[in-house]
Design a protein around this motif. Structure first.
Motif, PDB file in Angstrom:
ATOM      1  N   HIS A  95      19.639   2.494 -18.440  1.00 52.72           N
ATOM      2  CA  HIS A  95      19.284   3.884 -18.156  1.00 52.72           C
ATOM      3  C   HIS A  95      19.046   4.085 -16.657  1.00 52.72           C
ATOM      4  N   LEU A  96      18.955   5.339 -16.272  1.00 54.99           N
ATOM      5  CA  LEU A  96      18.766   5.698 -14.864  1.00 54.99           C
ATOM      6  C   LEU A  96      17.272   5.842 -14.563  1.00 54.99           C
ATOM      7  N   PRO A  97      16.724   5.049 -13.646  1.00 54.46           N
ATOM      8  CA  PRO A  97      15.315   5.230 -13.272  1.00 54.46           C
ATOM      9  C   PRO A  97      15.134   6.517 -12.472  1.00 54.46           C
ATOM     10  N   MET A  98      14.131   7.296 -12.854  1.00 57.73           N
ATOM     11  CA  MET A  98      13.826   8.535 -12.158  1.00 57.73           C
ATOM     12  C   MET A  98      12.326   8.601 -11.891  1.00 57.73           C
ATOM     13  N   ILE A  99      11.968   9.003 -10.689  1.00 57.45           N
ATOM     14  CA  ILE A  99      10.566   9.197 -10.316  1.00 57.45           C
ATOM     15  C   ILE A  99      10.354  10.692 -10.125  1.00 57.45           C
ATOM     16  N   VAL A 100       9.375  11.249 -10.820  1.00 57.77           N
ATOM     17  CA  VAL A 100       9.133  12.697 -10.765  1.00 57.77           C
ATOM     18  C   VAL A 100       7.653  12.927 -10.489  1.00 57.77           C
ATOM     19  N   GLY A 101       7.353  13.644  -9.416  1.00 56.12           N
ATOM     20  CA  GLY A 101       5.952  13.934  -9.155  1.00 56.12           C
ATOM     21  C   GLY A 101       5.701  14.451  -7.760  1.00 56.12           C
ATOM     22  N   GLY A 102       4.431  14.783  -7.536  1.00 54.59           N
ATOM     23  CA  GLY A 102       4.046  15.399  -6.273  1.00 54.59           C
ATOM     24  C   GLY A 102       3.161  14.546  -5.394  1.00 54.59           C
ATOM     25  N   THR A 103       2.831  13.310  -5.825  1.00 51.80           N
ATOM     26  CA  THR A 103       2.036  12.424  -4.974  1.00 51.80           C
ATOM     27  C   THR A 103       2.988  11.669  -4.060  1.00 51.80           C
ATOM     28  N   GLY A 104       3.219  12.266  -2.884  1.00 56.42           N
ATOM     29  CA  GLY A 104       4.242  11.752  -1.982  1.00 56.42           C
ATOM     30  C   GLY A 104       4.045  10.314  -1.579  1.00 56.42           C
ATOM     31  N   LEU A 105       2.794   9.901  -1.408  1.00 54.06           N
ATOM     32  CA  LEU A 105       2.518   8.520  -1.015  1.00 54.06           C
ATOM     33  C   LEU A 105       2.990   7.544  -2.083  1.00 54.06           C
ATOM     34  N   TYR A 106       2.798   7.900  -3.348  1.00 57.46           N
ATOM     35  CA  TYR A 106       3.255   7.044  -4.440  1.00 57.46           C
ATOM     36  C   TYR A 106       4.778   6.925  -4.433  1.00 57.46           C
ATOM     37  N   VAL A 107       5.450   8.057  -4.298  1.00 62.82           N
ATOM     38  CA  VAL A 107       6.911   8.056  -4.284  1.00 62.82           C
ATOM     39  C   VAL A 107       7.435   7.182  -3.144  1.00 62.82           C
ATOM     40  N   ASP A 108       6.878   7.392  -1.956  1.00 56.71           N
ATOM     41  CA  ASP A 108       7.350   6.646  -0.792  1.00 56.71           C
ATOM     42  C   ASP A 108       7.048   5.160  -0.909  1.00 56.71           C
ATOM     43  N   SER A 109       5.923   4.813  -1.526  1.00 50.62           N
ATOM     44  CA  SER A 109       5.577   3.393  -1.639  1.00 50.62           C
ATOM     45  C   SER A 109       6.640   2.622  -2.403  1.00 50.62           C
ATOM     46  N   VAL A 110       7.269   3.279  -3.373  1.00 46.19           N
ATOM     47  CA  VAL A 110       8.315   2.633  -4.170  1.00 46.19           C
ATOM     48  C   VAL A 110       9.681   2.754  -3.512  1.00 46.19           C
ATOM     49  N   LEU A 111      10.050   3.964  -3.131  1.00 41.89           N
ATOM     50  CA  LEU A 111      11.409   4.168  -2.627  1.00 41.89           C
ATOM     51  C   LEU A 111      11.599   3.631  -1.212  1.00 41.89           C
ATOM     52  N   ASP A 112      10.549   3.660  -0.396  1.00 42.78           N
ATOM     53  CA  ASP A 112      10.647   3.091   0.948  1.00 42.78           C
ATOM     54  C   ASP A 112      10.283   1.612   0.959  1.00 42.78           C
ATOM     55  N   GLY A 113       9.681   1.134  -0.139  1.00 40.03           N
ATOM     56  CA  GLY A 113       9.346  -0.275  -0.238  1.00 40.03           C
ATOM     57  C   GLY A 113       8.225  -0.699   0.692  1.00 40.03           C
ATOM     58  N   TYR A 114       7.099   0.008   0.637  1.00 37.21           N
ATOM     59  CA  TYR A 114       5.958  -0.376   1.469  1.00 37.21           C
ATOM     60  C   TYR A 114       5.624  -1.859   1.245  1.00 37.21           C
ATOM     61  N   LEU A 115       5.393  -2.573   2.312  1.00 41.84           N
ATOM     62  CA  LEU A 115       5.035  -3.988   2.234  1.00 41.84           C
ATOM     63  C   LEU A 115       3.519  -4.105   2.166  1.00 41.84           C
ATOM     64  N   LEU A 116       3.026  -4.423   0.979  1.00 46.55           N
ATOM     65  CA  LEU A 116       1.594  -4.505   0.731  1.00 46.55           C
ATOM     66  C   LEU A 116       1.243  -5.945   0.374  1.00 46.55           C
ATOM     67  N   SER A 117       0.020  -6.330   0.677  1.00 44.92           N
ATOM     68  CA  SER A 117      -0.397  -7.703   0.380  1.00 44.92           C
ATOM     69  C   SER A 117      -0.559  -7.887  -1.119  1.00 44.92           C
ATOM     70  N   ASP A 118      -0.443  -9.128  -1.556  1.00 43.55           N
ATOM     71  CA  ASP A 118      -0.648  -9.457  -2.966  1.00 43.55           C
ATOM     72  C   ASP A 118      -2.094  -9.863  -3.240  1.00 43.55           C
ATOM     73  N   THR A 119      -2.980  -9.613  -2.271  1.00 42.29           N
ATOM     74  CA  THR A 119      -4.370 -10.003  -2.413  1.00 42.29           C
ATOM     75  C   THR A 119      -5.029  -9.252  -3.571  1.00 42.29           C
ATOM     76  N   GLU A 120      -5.777  -9.993  -4.394  1.00 43.21           N
ATOM     77  CA  GLU A 120      -6.527  -9.336  -5.466  1.00 43.21           C
ATOM     78  C   GLU A 120      -7.603  -8.449  -4.848  1.00 43.21           C
ATOM     79  N   PRO A 121      -7.886  -7.275  -5.458  1.00 44.38           N
ATOM     80  CA  PRO A 121      -8.892  -6.396  -4.889  1.00 44.38           C
ATOM     81  C   PRO A 121     -10.259  -7.082  -4.793  1.00 44.38           C
ATOM     82  N   ASP A 122     -10.955  -6.819  -3.698  1.00 43.94           N
ATOM     83  CA  ASP A 122     -12.293  -7.347  -3.489  1.00 43.94           C
ATOM     84  C   ASP A 122     -13.282  -6.378  -4.140  1.00 43.94           C
TER      85      ASP A 122
END
Length: 298
Positions: free
Chosen positions: A95-122
């Protein structure tokens, strides 16, 4: 040359019609939808967050709705990590993956591929932040990043940025895209959008939006959590707890706040020159279909 997997996104402001358009496109192109909405991840936040109903989904699979209890932690990093996993599953089903929504930061984090640490939350650091007032958190962030671009009253965003810095991430993360994306933008003239916002508020009030917030409070969801969600949940909570004594005053403040929020959403999305903006006063579905067909043919 490696060909990246393709993902389609439909983005836009509150009350713009992006959810309905996303469902139409998913039905047309065999898509499954990931909801990019920072409030729809919580169970019980239905009318205020604008969740589509099972009937409105028309059989289209939706993901990242109702995945947390109210008051539980959910971050951009959670959204990104879960979206990556879900996209793999959607593609595995053909199937075709689709992202729908208005939280721009969330959309960009996936589509732009934000590089985030794998550190467990403190969790201890998180608890420390929770004890501080929003202005104190903002002052902490300013000392670390003097030129930070974030709204000073957006408690959740300020906290998440402090956590990222604490975990070793940059305030503005690097990027490495995993997908080739088409982003469709849904927009209306300001006067039309204002009318749509007013109509949606009236409809949700009739459906029981105030009662929904009262039920959340009665079930033990904290006032602080609801205030932190902003917009409908903030103003209705203030009304129900007596901070805003008059219902009409509350509704006027809510409508004004949603309009301002929609303006900030558009400011965020307009920064991206790659978004294909649809004429919602024309045949937006036909325009979107043409864009998706061309994108998938590449």
């Amino acid at each position: 040359m490696e060909t990246l997997p393709k993902v389609v996104a439909v983005v836009g402001t509150n009350a713009s019609g992006k959810s309905a358009l996303g469902i139409e496109l998913a039905r047309r192109f065999g898509g499954e939808i990931i909801s990019a909405d920072s409030r729809q991840v919580f169970r019980g936040l239905d009318l205020g967050s604008g969740k589509v109903t099972p009937e409105e989904m028309q059989g289209v699979a939706h993901h990242l709705i109702d995945v947390r209890e109210p008051g539980e932690f959910f971050s951009m990093a959670d959204f990104q990590r879960m979206s990556y996993q879900i996209i793999d599953g959607i593609r595995g089903r053909g199937h075709l993956p689709m992202i729908v929504g208005g939280t721009g930061l969330y959309v960009d984090s996936v589509l732009d591929g934000y590089l985030l640490s794998d550190t467990e939350p403190d969790l201890a650091y998180r608890a420390e932040l929770e004890r501080l007032a929003t202005p104190e958190l903002y002052d902490m962030l300013l000392k670390l990043v003097p030129d930070v671009q974030v709204e000073r009253n957006n408690r959740n965003r300020v906290m998440r940025m402090l956590e990222r810095l604490h975990d070793g991430d940059d305030a503005v993360p690097g990027k490495q895209a995993r997908y080739r994306s088409l982003r469709l933008g849904v927009s209306w003239p300001r006067d039309v959008l204002a009318r749509r916002i007013d109509e949606r508020i009236a409809m949700r009030l009739e459906q029981g939006m105030i009662e929904e917030v009262q039920g959340l409070l009665d079930s033990g969801v904290s006032r602080e959590f609801l205030l932190g969600l902003g917009l409908e949940y903030r103003f209705i909570t203030q009304y129900l707890t007596g901070e805003i004594p008059d219902r009409d005053e509350m509704l006027a403040k809510l409508a004004q706040a949603i309009r301002k929020f929609a303006k900030r959403q558009m400011t965020w999305f307009r920064r991206n020159p790659d978004i294909v903006w649809l004429d919602m006063q024309g045949d937006a579905f036909a325009q979107a279909c043409e864009a998706v067909e061309s994108f998938l043919a590449l």
